[in-house]
Design a protein around this motif. Structure first.
Motif, PDB file in Angstrom:
ATOM      1  N   CYS A 151       0.847  -1.186   0.000  1.00 37.30           N
ATOM      2  CA  CYS A 151       0.000   0.000   0.000  1.00 37.30           C
ATOM      3  C   CYS A 151       0.896   1.254   0.000  1.00 37.30           C
ATOM      4  O   CYS A 151       1.782   1.379   0.841  1.00 37.30           O
ATOM      5  N   CYS A 154       0.109   3.255   3.604  1.00 40.22           N
ATOM      6  CA  CYS A 154       0.442   2.735   4.935  1.00 40.22           C
ATOM      7  C   CYS A 154       1.489   1.629   4.899  1.00 40.22           C
ATOM      8  O   CYS A 154       1.983   1.219   5.943  1.00 40.22           O
ATOM      9  N   CYS A 171      -4.146  -0.689   0.100  1.00 45.53           N
ATOM     10  CA  CYS A 171      -4.749  -1.835   0.783  1.00 45.53           C
ATOM     11  C   CYS A 171      -6.248  -1.638   0.952  1.00 45.53           C
ATOM     12  O   CYS A 171      -6.989  -2.595   1.108  1.00 45.53           O
ATOM     13  N   CYS A 175      -7.227   4.204   2.428  1.00 50.16           N
ATOM     14  CA  CYS A 175      -5.860   4.624   2.154  1.00 50.16           C
ATOM     15  C   CYS A 175      -5.791   5.347   0.802  1.00 50.16           C
ATOM     16  O   CYS A 175      -5.082   6.343   0.657  1.00 50.16           O
TER      17      CYS A 175
END
Ligand SMILES: [Zn+2]
Length: 189
Positions: A151, A154, A171, A175
């Motif tokens: 991701c 994150c 993800c 996000c």
């Protein structure tokens, strides 16, 4: 421990069983309670053998078994039940069931296995954390080329169907949205 020893001195006198089952007027504890609370498994076995009733409750309504969280002491009660299944009313004594040395070995092995599995999970978590941090330290260009895509926001591993826009992967939709919201700030900075 002093009071326990006092009671044992009393054993020499007339009635052993009566001495075992005398309750301390202060807390209602019998010798068996005291031995259990003092975490003395061998003493527990001796008192049970001598006729100490494991069903007697103290002033807190605890049986001797319930009065101790100490695992070896608790095992002494269960071993005794395994050896002498008819001597006492073990369910009334809140003893969860007999145990034999063989069963004990199995229980131990099971616990050790659970411990190993837990350690393994923690190790994996640690590795995942390192991977996440490494990924987050990369530039966008490096992230795009990374062997293991993660991701972009994150650094978590991606689900089967990652969320994407342009060349970025995420993800979760959250996000993705956060990245979109933050992006103009990055660009102007
Ligand atoms: Zn994410």
């Amino acid at each position: 421990m002093t009071s326990l020893e006092t009671i044992f001195e009393g054993w020499e006198s007339a009635d052993l069983e009566a001495a075992c089952n005398t309750q301390d007027p202060n807390d209602g504890n019998t010798a068996l309670h005291k031995a259990a609370i003092a975490e003395k498994p061998d003493m527990v076995t001796q008192i049970l053998t001598a006729g100490g009733d494991p069903c007697i409750r103290n002033h807190q309504l605890q049986t001797p078994y319930a009065a101790t969280p100490h695992s070896d002491t608790r095992i002494a009660f269960r071993m005794f039940q395994g050896q002498f299944p008819d001597k006492y009313n073990y369910s009334k004594a809140h003893i969860p069931g007999p145990v034999t040395p063989e069963l004990l070995e199995l229980e131990k092995e099971k616990k050790a296995q659970q411990k190993r599995a837990k350690r393994q999970r923690e190790k994996e978590k640690q590795i995942e954390k390192i991977k996440t941090n490494q990924f987050l330290l990369m530039t966008d260009a490096e992230k795009v080329k990374a062997a293991e895509k993660r991701c972009f926001l994150c650094g978590s591993g991606l689900p089967k169907r990652p969320f994407e826009y342009e060349r970025y992967t995420f993800c979760s939709i959250r996000c993705l949205q956060n990245h979109r919201n933050l992006r103009p700030l990055h660009m102007s900075a």
